[in-house]
Design a protein around this motif. Structure first.
Motif, PDB file in Angstrom:
ATOM      1  N   VAL A  14       0.902  -1.077  -0.091  1.00 27.32           N
ATOM      2  CA  VAL A  14       0.067   0.144  -0.011  1.00 27.32           C
ATOM      3  C   VAL A  14       1.007   1.222   0.087  1.00 27.32           C
ATOM      4  CG1 VAL A  14      -1.455   1.425   1.509  1.00 27.32           C
ATOM      5  CG2 VAL A  14      -1.942  -1.100   0.922  1.00 27.32           C
ATOM      6  N   ALA A  15       1.719   1.208   0.948  1.00 26.96           N
ATOM      7  CA  ALA A  15       2.683   2.507   1.162  1.00 26.96           C
ATOM      8  C   ALA A  15       3.449   2.769  -0.075  1.00 26.96           C
ATOM      9  CB  ALA A  15       3.492   2.284   2.135  1.00 26.96           C
ATOM     10  N   LEU A  16       3.889   1.750  -1.013  1.00 27.17           N
ATOM     11  CA  LEU A  16       4.955   1.586  -1.971  1.00 27.17           C
ATOM     12  C   LEU A  16       4.283   2.144  -3.092  1.00 27.17           C
ATOM     13  CD1 LEU A  16       7.411  -1.261  -0.988  1.00 27.17           C
ATOM     14  CD2 LEU A  16       8.063   1.104  -0.887  1.00 27.17           C
ATOM     15  N   ILE A  17       3.119   1.247  -3.148  1.00 30.38           N
ATOM     16  CA  ILE A  17       2.414   1.885  -4.523  1.00 30.38           C
ATOM     17  C   ILE A  17       1.720   3.252  -4.397  1.00 30.38           C
ATOM     18  CG2 ILE A  17       0.113   1.188  -5.905  1.00 30.38           C
ATOM     19  CD1 ILE A  17       0.750  -1.842  -5.002  1.00 30.38           C
ATOM     20  N   ALA A  18       1.499   3.467  -3.201  1.00 29.52           N
ATOM     21  CA  ALA A  18       0.810   4.971  -3.091  1.00 29.52           C
ATOM     22  C   ALA A  18       2.026   6.118  -3.320  1.00 29.52           C
ATOM     23  CB  ALA A  18       0.333   5.219  -1.707  1.00 29.52           C
ATOM     24  N   ALA A  19       3.292   5.542  -3.406  1.00 32.61           N
ATOM     25  CA  ALA A  19       4.378   6.569  -3.619  1.00 32.61           C
ATOM     26  C   ALA A  19       4.997   6.405  -4.696  1.00 32.61           C
ATOM     27  CB  ALA A  19       5.475   6.293  -2.389  1.00 32.61           C
ATOM     28  N   ARG A  20       4.805   5.064  -5.253  1.00 30.81           N
ATOM     29  CA  ARG A  20       5.825   4.758  -6.556  1.00 30.81           C
ATOM     30  C   ARG A  20       4.733   4.459  -7.559  1.00 30.81           C
ATOM     31  NH1 ARG A  20      10.379   0.763  -4.359  1.00 30.81           N
ATOM     32  NH2 ARG A  20      11.126   2.314  -2.819  1.00 30.81           N
ATOM     33  N   GLY A  21       3.634   3.863  -7.496  1.00 33.68           N
ATOM     34  CA  GLY A  21       2.711   3.113  -8.497  1.00 33.68           C
ATOM     35  C   GLY A  21       3.137   1.727  -8.357  1.00 33.68           C
ATOM     36  N   VAL A  22       2.294   0.925  -9.500  1.00 34.39           N
ATOM     37  CA  VAL A  22       2.669  -0.380  -9.331  1.00 34.39           C
ATOM     38  C   VAL A  22       3.827  -0.861  -9.964  1.00 34.39           C
ATOM     39  CG1 VAL A  22       1.408  -2.865 -10.156  1.00 34.39           C
ATOM     40  CG2 VAL A  22       0.122  -1.072  -9.069  1.00 34.39           C
ATOM     41  N   ALA A  53      -0.960  -6.207  -5.659  1.00 30.10           N
ATOM     42  CA  ALA A  53      -1.611  -5.134  -6.069  1.00 30.10           C
ATOM     43  C   ALA A  53      -2.868  -5.058  -5.444  1.00 30.10           C
ATOM     44  CB  ALA A  53      -1.316  -4.536  -7.493  1.00 30.10           C
ATOM     45  N   GLU A  54      -3.662  -6.035  -6.214  1.00 25.35           N
ATOM     46  CA  GLU A  54      -5.178  -6.293  -5.575  1.00 25.35           C
ATOM     47  C   GLU A  54      -5.313  -6.255  -4.188  1.00 25.35           C
ATOM     48  OE1 GLU A  54      -9.002  -9.509  -6.192  1.00 25.35           O
ATOM     49  OE2 GLU A  54      -7.303  -9.476  -7.715  1.00 25.35           O
ATOM     50  N   ALA A  55      -4.431  -6.724  -3.452  1.00 29.40           N
ATOM     51  CA  ALA A  55      -4.714  -6.934  -2.090  1.00 29.40           C
ATOM     52  C   ALA A  55      -4.531  -5.588  -1.307  1.00 29.40           C
ATOM     53  CB  ALA A  55      -3.830  -8.046  -1.259  1.00 29.40           C
ATOM     54  N   ALA A  56      -3.785  -4.890  -2.016  1.00 29.69           N
ATOM     55  CA  ALA A  56      -3.313  -3.396  -1.528  1.00 29.69           C
ATOM     56  C   ALA A  56      -4.392  -2.553  -1.880  1.00 29.69           C
ATOM     57  CB  ALA A  56      -1.917  -3.027  -2.166  1.00 29.69           C
ATOM     58  N   VAL A  57      -4.977  -2.554  -2.967  1.00 31.73           N
ATOM     59  CA  VAL A  57      -6.268  -1.869  -3.341  1.00 31.73           C
ATOM     60  C   VAL A  57      -7.294  -2.155  -2.329  1.00 31.73           C
ATOM     61  CG1 VAL A  57      -8.024  -1.320  -5.165  1.00 31.73           C
ATOM     62  CG2 VAL A  57      -5.594  -1.455  -5.823  1.00 31.73           C
ATOM     63  N   GLN A  58      -7.615  -3.474  -2.141  1.00 29.51           N
ATOM     64  CA  GLN A  58      -8.681  -3.823  -1.314  1.00 29.51           C
ATOM     65  C   GLN A  58      -8.643  -3.354   0.127  1.00 29.51           C
ATOM     66  OE1 GLN A  58      -8.505  -8.048  -2.244  1.00 29.51           O
ATOM     67  NE2 GLN A  58     -10.222  -7.974  -3.538  1.00 29.51           N
ATOM     68  N   ALA A  59      -7.325  -3.589   0.561  1.00 27.93           N
ATOM     69  CA  ALA A  59      -6.706  -2.816   1.868  1.00 27.93           C
ATOM     70  C   ALA A  59      -7.247  -1.498   2.183  1.00 27.93           C
ATOM     71  CB  ALA A  59      -5.552  -3.366   2.214  1.00 27.93           C
ATOM     72  N   THR A  60      -6.710  -0.767   0.988  1.00 24.09           N
ATOM     73  CA  THR A  60      -6.984   0.898   1.056  1.00 24.09           C
ATOM     74  C   THR A  60      -8.373   1.145   1.256  1.00 24.09           C
ATOM     75  OG1 THR A  60      -4.738   1.004  -0.068  1.00 24.09           O
ATOM     76  CG2 THR A  60      -6.225   2.979  -0.268  1.00 24.09           C
ATOM     77  N   GLY A  61      -9.055   0.357   0.296  1.00 21.44           N
ATOM     78  CA  GLY A  61     -10.564   0.477  -0.044  1.00 21.44           C
ATOM     79  C   GLY A  61     -11.297   0.366   1.361  1.00 21.44           C
ATOM     80  N   ALA A  62     -10.866  -0.760   2.146  1.00 20.62           N
ATOM     81  CA  ALA A  62     -11.391  -1.201   3.388  1.00 20.62           C
ATOM     82  C   ALA A  62     -11.215   0.086   4.197  1.00 20.62           C
ATOM     83  CB  ALA A  62     -11.068  -2.341   3.817  1.00 20.62           C
ATOM     84  N   SER A  98       3.729  10.967  -1.194  1.00 20.38           N
ATOM     85  CA  SER A  98       2.730   9.915  -1.493  1.00 20.38           C
ATOM     86  C   SER A  98       1.336  10.244  -1.659  1.00 20.38           C
ATOM     87  CB  SER A  98       2.811   8.954  -0.049  1.00 20.38           C
ATOM     88  OG  SER A  98       2.063   7.724  -0.314  1.00 20.38           O
ATOM     89  N   GLY A  99       0.409   9.356  -2.258  1.00 18.70           N
ATOM     90  CA  GLY A  99      -0.961   9.515  -2.625  1.00 18.70           C
ATOM     91  C   GLY A  99      -1.811   8.411  -2.318  1.00 18.70           C
ATOM     92  N   CYS A 100      -2.393   7.873  -3.109  1.00 18.55           N
ATOM     93  CA  CYS A 100      -3.492   7.041  -2.875  1.00 18.55           C
ATOM     94  C   CYS A 100      -3.056   5.659  -3.847  1.00 18.55           C
ATOM     95  CB  CYS A 100      -4.714   7.443  -3.302  1.00 18.55           C
ATOM     96  SG  CYS A 100      -6.050   6.115  -3.296  1.00 18.55           S
ATOM     97  N   ALA A 101      -3.052   4.575  -3.027  1.00 15.74           N
ATOM     98  CA  ALA A 101      -2.569   3.089  -3.785  1.00 15.74           C
ATOM     99  C   ALA A 101      -3.556   2.652  -4.654  1.00 15.74           C
ATOM    100  CB  ALA A 101      -2.459   2.035  -2.616  1.00 15.74           C
TER     101      ALA A 101
END
Length: 182
Positions: A14-22, A53-62, A98-101
């Motif tokens: 989550v943190a890395l994708i929010a900062a760097r992208g997938v 990445a799917e797990a990261a999106v789902q965790a962010t969403g939740a 950072s932004g949003c995963a």
């Protein structure tokens, strides 16, 4: 113990994708950041990076939904301020880096990819909850839906601008305009 490694890897993703992208986030990066053992990445995510990445999106969403649901029954201003504050904290904690995963995944995912469906459903869930909360606060349904969509779009765009500027100023400007819509 197994779940602990998975949870740590998802949080790191989550943190890395929010900062760097997938695309710029590797399994090695996630392992280094999470401290998880190397073999655990393939144990928990046998389908590869898209599954992580799917797990990261789902965790962010939740996480976002849970935080926003705490505002059920709030005024329209409190609903919008609550959503904005969540993202303000992300920008401040990362010094604007950072932004949003979910957005980081959307940008790096091809339109036909299965992962884009998870991104779509996450954004739709946020819009639906905000719309419901704004309607409960007294806004007409069509207006609540429009402001909810504008809020999510405005925050995601503001996060990109915050990253470019390295400050929270764009988010604050968008937030002020969102409140004027009420």
């Amino acid at each position: 113990m197994e779940n602990d490694s998975r949870t740590k890897m998802v949080r790191s993703a989550v943190a890395l994708i929010a900062a760097r992208g997938v695309n710029a986030t590797s399994f090695s990066d996630v392992l280094a950041d999470s401290g998880a053992p190397r073999g655990s990445i393939y144990h928990h995510f046998p389908e590869g990076k898209a599954q992580l990445a799917e797990a990261a999106v789902q965790a962010t969403g939740a996480f976002v939904l849970a935080r926003q649901r705490a505002l059920d029954g709030a005024s329209a201003v409190e609903v919008i301020n609550g959503f904005v504050e969540l993202w303000r904290r992300v920008v401040i904690a990362s010094n604007g880096a950072s932004g949003c995963a979910v957005a980081g995944t959307a940008i790096d995912t091809m339109p036909g990819d299965q992962l884009i469906g998870v991104v779509r459903e996450t954004f739709r869930a946020w819009v639906a909850l905000l719309s419901e909360q704004l309607e409960t606060a007294g806004l007409p349904p069509a207006r609540a839906a429009a402001i909810a969509l504008t809020t999510v779009a405005g925050m995601e765009g503001a996060l990109i601008l915050c990253r470019a500027e390295g400050s929270v100023a764009p988010l604050d400007g968008v937030a002020a305009e969102l409140l004027r819509l009420l």
